[in-house]
Design a protein around this motif. Structure first.
Motif, PDB file in Angstrom:
ATOM      1  N   ALA A  65       0.818  -1.212   0.000  1.00 40.14           N
ATOM      2  CA  ALA A  65       0.000   0.000   0.000  1.00 40.14           C
ATOM      3  C   ALA A  65       0.852   1.263   0.000  1.00 40.14           C
ATOM      4  CB  ALA A  65      -0.935  -0.011   1.206  1.00 40.14           C
ATOM      5  N   LYS A 118      -9.314   0.577  -7.647  1.00 40.87           N
ATOM      6  CA  LYS A 118     -10.411  -0.042  -6.905  1.00 40.87           C
ATOM      7  C   LYS A 118      -9.909  -1.369  -6.362  1.00 40.87           C
ATOM      8  CE  LYS A 118     -14.327   2.034  -9.142  1.00 40.87           C
ATOM      9  NZ  LYS A 118     -15.631   1.831  -9.735  1.00 40.87           N
ATOM     10  N   THR A 121     -13.218  -6.950  -2.577  1.00 38.65           N
ATOM     11  CA  THR A 121     -13.171  -8.261  -1.948  1.00 38.65           C
ATOM     12  C   THR A 121     -14.521  -8.968  -2.042  1.00 38.65           C
ATOM     13  OG1 THR A 121     -12.730  -9.442   0.129  1.00 38.65           O
ATOM     14  CG2 THR A 121     -13.732  -7.277   0.333  1.00 38.65           C
ATOM     15  N   ARG A 123     -15.378 -10.727   0.543  1.00 39.17           N
ATOM     16  CA  ARG A 123     -15.660 -10.760   1.978  1.00 39.17           C
ATOM     17  C   ARG A 123     -16.153 -12.134   2.423  1.00 39.17           C
ATOM     18  NH1 ARG A 123     -19.253  -6.192   3.425  1.00 39.17           N
ATOM     19  NH2 ARG A 123     -17.493  -4.884   2.901  1.00 39.17           N
ATOM     20  N   CYS A 129     -21.204  -9.176  -1.910  1.00 37.46           N
ATOM     21  CA  CYS A 129     -19.865  -8.739  -2.303  1.00 37.46           C
ATOM     22  C   CYS A 129     -19.325  -9.491  -3.516  1.00 37.46           C
ATOM     23  CB  CYS A 129     -18.902  -8.902  -1.123  1.00 37.46           C
ATOM     24  SG  CYS A 129     -19.270  -7.794   0.241  1.00 37.46           S
ATOM     25  N   CYS A 139     -17.168  -5.582  -3.010  1.00 40.40           N
ATOM     26  CA  CYS A 139     -17.134  -4.729  -1.820  1.00 40.40           C
ATOM     27  C   CYS A 139     -15.737  -4.133  -1.663  1.00 40.40           C
ATOM     28  CB  CYS A 139     -17.491  -5.534  -0.569  1.00 40.40           C
ATOM     29  SG  CYS A 139     -19.226  -6.044  -0.543  1.00 40.40           S
ATOM     30  N   LEU A 140     -15.688  -2.905  -1.190  1.00 42.23           N
ATOM     31  CA  LEU A 140     -14.395  -2.240  -1.036  1.00 42.23           C
ATOM     32  C   LEU A 140     -13.500  -2.989  -0.058  1.00 42.23           C
ATOM     33  CD1 LEU A 140     -15.396   1.525  -0.997  1.00 42.23           C
ATOM     34  CD2 LEU A 140     -14.395   0.205  -2.864  1.00 42.23           C
ATOM     35  N   TRP A 141     -12.239  -3.065  -0.416  1.00 44.30           N
ATOM     36  CA  TRP A 141     -11.238  -3.760   0.371  1.00 44.30           C
ATOM     37  C   TRP A 141     -10.267  -2.719   0.907  1.00 44.30           C
ATOM     38  CZ3 TRP A 141      -8.807  -8.668  -2.248  1.00 44.30           C
ATOM     39  CH2 TRP A 141      -8.389  -9.571  -1.264  1.00 44.30           C
ATOM     40  N   ASP A 142     -10.103  -2.686   2.208  1.00 38.58           N
ATOM     41  CA  ASP A 142      -9.182  -1.758   2.835  1.00 38.58           C
ATOM     42  C   ASP A 142      -7.758  -2.076   2.370  1.00 38.58           C
ATOM     43  OD1 ASP A 142      -8.470   0.242   4.971  1.00 38.58           O
ATOM     44  OD2 ASP A 142      -7.383  -1.524   5.707  1.00 38.58           O
ATOM     45  N   PRO A 143      -6.999  -1.085   1.903  1.00 37.85           N
ATOM     46  CA  PRO A 143      -5.636  -1.344   1.434  1.00 37.85           C
ATOM     47  C   PRO A 143      -4.756  -2.044   2.470  1.00 37.85           C
ATOM     48  CG  PRO A 143      -6.303   0.860   0.815  1.00 37.85           C
ATOM     49  CD  PRO A 143      -7.378   0.319   1.714  1.00 37.85           C
ATOM     50  N   ALA A 144      -4.876  -1.651   3.743  1.00 39.80           N
ATOM     51  CA  ALA A 144      -4.065  -2.281   4.786  1.00 39.80           C
ATOM     52  C   ALA A 144      -4.454  -3.750   4.965  1.00 39.80           C
ATOM     53  CB  ALA A 144      -4.219  -1.528   6.109  1.00 39.80           C
ATOM     54  N   GLU A 145      -5.743  -4.049   4.858  1.00 42.00           N
ATOM     55  CA  GLU A 145      -6.193  -5.446   4.987  1.00 42.00           C
ATOM     56  C   GLU A 145      -5.697  -6.274   3.795  1.00 42.00           C
ATOM     57  OE1 GLU A 145      -7.669  -8.994   6.070  1.00 42.00           O
ATOM     58  OE2 GLU A 145      -7.439  -7.220   7.335  1.00 42.00           O
TER      59      GLU A 145
END
Length: 176
Positions: A65, A118, A121, A123, A129, A139-145
């Motif tokens: 990231a 973009k 995930t 999920r 998702c 579904c949006l995926w957090d960059p850190a995750e």
């Protein structure tokens, strides 16, 4: 003058040999997964994700990231029947019965990631998702995750979209 009829006959013979067996694509019978194709059919190839605009399934080995970079391995991702047909594998092979089969390229490619990429995930299989058309994350995926998820570098299958060799969309593939 005597050489011209021989030359014409040679050209006619060469033309006949070149066109022998040529038929329209739709007229050729589909190869059976239980037998090798009669002629060498083109096999699927790995997408060159480093050039141009592409969309393909790849193995995501690492997402960074901070550096806005990914390391991916191009793959061939097909359902079992299509995989066996494409590679001339007998229908009795267990891979032919699988919902999906991958063939890894054994090539690692590092790509830049656009700041507006973009990241999507599935999920853990949440129906909300999963894009019905592609079977990929919606579904949006957090960059850190995402970075944590790729830390072991075992790789996860994603549908990668690139524009001019830059990753613009990374969508996890749903694998039931």
């Amino acid at each position: 003058m005597k050489r011209i009829p021989g030359l014409v006959a040679g050209l006619v013979t060469a033309l006949a040999l070149l066109t022998a067996g040529c038929t329209a694509f739709d007229e050729q019978p589909a190869p059976s997964p239980t037998s090798a194709p009669a002629s060498a059919a083109p096999t699927p190839t790995f997408t060159d994700v480093s050039r141009g605009d592409t969309e393909s399934v790849v193995k995501l080995l690492k997402y960074d990231a901070r550096a806005l970079a990914v390391v991916v391995e191009p793959t061939v991702f097909l359902d079992g029947t299509t995989f066996c047909t494409a590679f001339g594998i007998p229908g009795t092979d267990p891979r032919c019965e699988r919902s999906w089969v991958t063939e890894d390229s054994k090539t690692k490619v590092t790509l830049p990631v656009t700041t507006r990429a973009k990241l999507l995930t599935v999920r853990d299989g949440d129906p909300e998702c999963i894009d019905e058309r592609t079977g990929a994350g919606a579904c949006l995926w957090d960059p850190a995750e995402l970075a944590r998820r790729t830390a072991p570098a075992d790789g996860i299958l994603v549908r990668l979209t690139t524009e001019d060799g830059t990753a613009t969309r990374i969508a996890e593939v749903y694998l039931p």
